[in-house]
Design a protein around this motif. Structure first.
Motif, PDB file in Angstrom:
ATOM      1  N   LYS A 128     -74.592  34.342  -6.520  1.00  0.00           N
ATOM      2  CA  LYS A 128     -75.642  34.105  -7.512  1.00  0.00           C
ATOM      3  C   LYS A 128     -75.359  34.928  -8.761  1.00  0.00           C
ATOM      4  O   LYS A 128     -75.605  34.484  -9.890  1.00  0.00           O
ATOM      5  CB  LYS A 128     -77.008  34.470  -6.945  1.00  0.00           C
ATOM      6  CG  LYS A 128     -78.141  34.235  -7.937  1.00  0.00           C
ATOM      7  CD  LYS A 128     -79.436  33.868  -7.286  1.00  0.00           C
ATOM      8  CE  LYS A 128     -80.450  33.443  -8.329  1.00  0.00           C
ATOM      9  NZ  LYS A 128     -81.631  32.821  -7.771  1.00  0.00           N
ATOM     10  N   ILE A 129     -74.827  36.137  -8.580  1.00  0.00           N
ATOM     11  CA  ILE A 129     -74.443  36.976  -9.720  1.00  0.00           C
ATOM     12  C   ILE A 129     -73.180  36.425 -10.373  1.00  0.00           C
ATOM     13  O   ILE A 129     -73.100  36.278 -11.593  1.00  0.00           O
ATOM     14  CB  ILE A 129     -74.219  38.431  -9.257  1.00  0.00           C
ATOM     15  CG1 ILE A 129     -75.510  39.012  -8.682  1.00  0.00           C
ATOM     16  CG2 ILE A 129     -73.694  39.288 -10.402  1.00  0.00           C
ATOM     17  CD1 ILE A 129     -75.320  40.313  -7.942  1.00  0.00           C
ATOM     18  N   LEU A 130     -72.196  36.080  -9.562  1.00  0.00           N
ATOM     19  CA  LEU A 130     -70.906  35.616 -10.066  1.00  0.00           C
ATOM     20  C   LEU A 130     -71.048  34.347 -10.898  1.00  0.00           C
ATOM     21  O   LEU A 130     -70.403  34.188 -11.931  1.00  0.00           O
ATOM     22  CB  LEU A 130     -69.969  35.358  -8.884  1.00  0.00           C
ATOM     23  CG  LEU A 130     -68.482  35.216  -9.183  1.00  0.00           C
ATOM     24  CD1 LEU A 130     -67.902  36.537  -9.647  1.00  0.00           C
ATOM     25  CD2 LEU A 130     -67.743  34.704  -7.957  1.00  0.00           C
ATOM     26  N   PHE A 131     -71.926  33.425 -10.462  1.00  0.00           N
ATOM     27  CA  PHE A 131     -72.089  32.142 -11.145  1.00  0.00           C
ATOM     28  C   PHE A 131     -73.244  32.153 -12.149  1.00  0.00           C
ATOM     29  O   PHE A 131     -73.582  31.104 -12.709  1.00  0.00           O
ATOM     30  CB  PHE A 131     -72.341  31.028 -10.129  1.00  0.00           C
ATOM     31  CG  PHE A 131     -71.267  30.879  -9.084  1.00  0.00           C
ATOM     32  CD1 PHE A 131     -69.944  31.154  -9.371  1.00  0.00           C
ATOM     33  CD2 PHE A 131     -71.581  30.469  -7.800  1.00  0.00           C
ATOM     34  CE1 PHE A 131     -68.952  31.017  -8.409  1.00  0.00           C
ATOM     35  CE2 PHE A 131     -70.605  30.325  -6.826  1.00  0.00           C
ATOM     36  CZ  PHE A 131     -69.278  30.605  -7.138  1.00  0.00           C
ATOM     37  N   ALA A 132     -73.868  33.293 -12.382  1.00  0.00           N
ATOM     38  CA  ALA A 132     -75.000  33.358 -13.310  1.00  0.00           C
ATOM     39  C   ALA A 132     -74.555  32.990 -14.722  1.00  0.00           C
ATOM     40  O   ALA A 132     -73.419  33.252 -15.124  1.00  0.00           O
ATOM     41  CB  ALA A 132     -75.600  34.760 -13.318  1.00  0.00           C
ATOM     42  N   ASP A 133     -75.466  32.381 -15.478  1.00  0.00           N
ATOM     43  CA  ASP A 133     -75.152  32.039 -16.861  1.00  0.00           C
ATOM     44  C   ASP A 133     -74.903  33.307 -17.676  1.00  0.00           C
ATOM     45  O   ASP A 133     -75.491  34.368 -17.407  1.00  0.00           O
ATOM     46  CB  ASP A 133     -76.302  31.255 -17.494  1.00  0.00           C
ATOM     47  CG  ASP A 133     -76.418  29.853 -16.921  1.00  0.00           C
ATOM     48  OD1 ASP A 133     -75.398  29.319 -16.447  1.00  0.00           O
ATOM     49  OD2 ASP A 133     -77.534  29.304 -16.918  1.00  0.00           O
ATOM     50  N   ARG A 134     -74.051  33.180 -18.666  1.00  0.00           N
ATOM     51  CA  ARG A 134     -73.759  34.304 -19.538  1.00  0.00           C
ATOM     52  C   ARG A 134     -75.046  34.797 -20.213  1.00  0.00           C
ATOM     53  O   ARG A 134     -75.828  34.022 -20.753  1.00  0.00           O
ATOM     54  CB  ARG A 134     -72.739  33.885 -20.595  1.00  0.00           C
ATOM     55  CG  ARG A 134     -72.416  34.972 -21.593  1.00  0.00           C
ATOM     56  CD  ARG A 134     -71.418  34.503 -22.634  1.00  0.00           C
ATOM     57  NE  ARG A 134     -70.052  34.779 -22.193  1.00  0.00           N
ATOM     58  CZ  ARG A 134     -69.110  33.864 -22.076  1.00  0.00           C
ATOM     59  NH1 ARG A 134     -69.379  32.607 -22.331  1.00  0.00           N
ATOM     60  NH2 ARG A 134     -67.896  34.191 -21.691  1.00  0.00           N
ATOM     61  N   GLY A 135     -75.296  36.106 -20.131  1.00  0.00           N
ATOM     62  CA  GLY A 135     -76.475  36.696 -20.753  1.00  0.00           C
ATOM     63  C   GLY A 135     -77.756  36.516 -19.973  1.00  0.00           C
ATOM     64  O   GLY A 135     -78.822  36.911 -20.441  1.00  0.00           O
ATOM     65  N   ALA A 136     -77.657  35.941 -18.767  1.00  0.00           N
ATOM     66  CA  ALA A 136     -78.863  35.738 -17.960  1.00  0.00           C
ATOM     67  C   ALA A 136     -79.425  37.084 -17.493  1.00  0.00           C
ATOM     68  O   ALA A 136     -78.715  38.087 -17.413  1.00  0.00           O
ATOM     69  CB  ALA A 136     -78.541  34.871 -16.740  1.00  0.00           C
ATOM     70  N   THR A 137     -80.719  37.108 -17.173  1.00  0.00           N
ATOM     71  CA  THR A 137     -81.361  38.290 -16.606  1.00  0.00           C
ATOM     72  C   THR A 137     -81.726  37.985 -15.154  1.00  0.00           C
ATOM     73  O   THR A 137     -82.343  36.956 -14.868  1.00  0.00           O
ATOM     74  CB  THR A 137     -82.629  38.673 -17.388  1.00  0.00           C
ATOM     75  OG1 THR A 137     -82.263  38.992 -18.738  1.00  0.00           O
ATOM     76  CG2 THR A 137     -83.301  39.885 -16.768  1.00  0.00           C
TER      77      THR A 137
END
Length: 374
Positions: free
Chosen positions: A218-227
């Motif tokens: 979930k962290i690895l595939f998170a959108d750039r700049g996501a919180t």
């Protein structure tokens, strides 16, 4: 007794009751999906969309045009000016150990099961049979990913993220996790001012944290700049932590992958040199940067280290009565406790107060403790 025997045979039937598909099934998939597997400028390639290819590098061969080279997956992303015919996809996360999978081939059977989906981000997903580079399929001819020759494969979930950005981007929050006693804990803090070692992760974005693979991905595939929003337990206190996702540092990849990345993109050299310099330092979010000789080379202004009284030039000798011989020793000591009693050696000329006309004693170095709290 008969009841238990019946249950036993029912269980055996369930495990082995899924009939092994015939080689002809996957040969038919080869005929159906062969347009999605091609050779591009002499390299093996796989269609991801109508104009995007994943291309595997090979020694001695170099592409003329590509969007990016991703050292994390060891793949090129190529945008074509001609139409591609991607295969239908299936989510590999829905597979069980009973499901049959195969690599499409017109001559040789490569058929078996999923062994496991990797838990560690430095691993690959694994198959339980001999493999080759090819397109991994279900018996219904849906693509599951790209199989490699070492028994591993790159699943669709990784390929989808790979194709999403024109530059190399994988998410990170500066923390490594470990699964123990059926719970997920913070094992290492690399670059975060909010997490502490041994924080128990209760949930992420409102979903219970029970699967370390899904948490990492979930962290690895998170959108750039996501919180991302974490709920953690620290010393029996319930805490909420929000943290912005940043670009994963890929400088810790294998030397061969780094060399490939530099060879493909000369502009990477400057970033590699900067990364190498950073790797030569132990840097703490408490405001200290320490070189391999364990000398402090930087103290951040207004940081906890600065307030505690550390100075550039101090040499770290012990932490909490443990002798420190290397940066690894220092990292372990900093991770092990929230209260740090640090023995340093400081040159007499750097002491804040000196008697006028005093001469250094011995080698001119003084030793004393500084207390540093996280």
């Amino acid at each position: 007794m008969k009841k238990y025997l019946l249950l036993f045979f029912v269980s055996i039937s369930f495990v082995f009751g899924v009939e092994r598909p015939k080689f002809e099934d996957f040969a038919a998939c080869f005929a159906k999906n062969k347009a999605s597997v091609l050779v591009y400028e002499g390299l093996q390639a796989f269609a991801l969309s109508e104009n995007l290819l994943a291309v595997l590098p090979a020694s001695g061969k170099k592409l003329n045009r590509y969007v990016k080279y991703d050292p994390f997956l060891n793949l090129y992303l190529v945008r074509t000016d001609f139409s591609l015919f991607p295969a239908k996809r299936y989510d590999e996360q829905n597979l069980t150990r009973n499901d049959w999978v195969g690599i499409i081939d017109e001559k040789t059977p490569y058929i078996g099961h999923l062994k496991y989906l990797a838990q560690n981000l430095n691993e690959r997903d694994q198959l339980d049979f001999a493999t080759k580079v090819g397109q991994l399929n279900t018996p219904c001819c849906s693509m599951l990913g790209i199989s490699l020759s070492d028994g591993s494969f790159i699943g669709n979930r990784y390929l989808d993220h790979f194709a999403k950005y024109n530059d190399v981007y994988w998410g990170d929050v500066g923390v490594d996790f470990a699964f123990r006693d059926n719970k997920i804990y913070v094992q290492n803090v690399r670059k975060s001012g909010q997490f502490l070692v041994n924080d128990e992760v209760v949930s992420l974005d409102g979903e219970p944290a029970s699967d370390i693979r899904k948490l990492n991905e979930k962290i690895l595939f998170a959108d750039r700049g996501a919180t991302l929003y974490f709920r953690v337990l620290r010393d029996n206190q319930d805490l909420n932590i929000s943290t912005e996702v940043f670009n994963k540092d890929l400088s810790t990849l294998s030397p061969s992958a780094r060399a490939m990345n530099i060879a493909l993109d000369p502009s990477v050299r400057q970033r590699e040199a900067a990364a190498a310099a950073a790797r030569a330092l132990f840097t703490s979010n408490l405001g200290l940067s320490v070189n391999r000789a364990l000398n402090i080379v930087k103290v951040e202004p207004r940081s906890k280290a600065s307030i505690a009284g550390f100075l550039v030039g101090d040499k770290i000798l012990k932490v909490n009565n443990q002798i420190i011989n290397s940066q690894d020793d220092l990292q372990r000591a900093f991770n092990a406790s929230n209260e740090l009693n640090i023995l340093i050696a400081r040159a007499s000329k750097n002491l804040p107060i000196q008697e006028r006309n005093s001469n250094p004693i011995g080698d001119g170095m003084f030793q004393f403790f500084i207390r540093l709290a996280k």
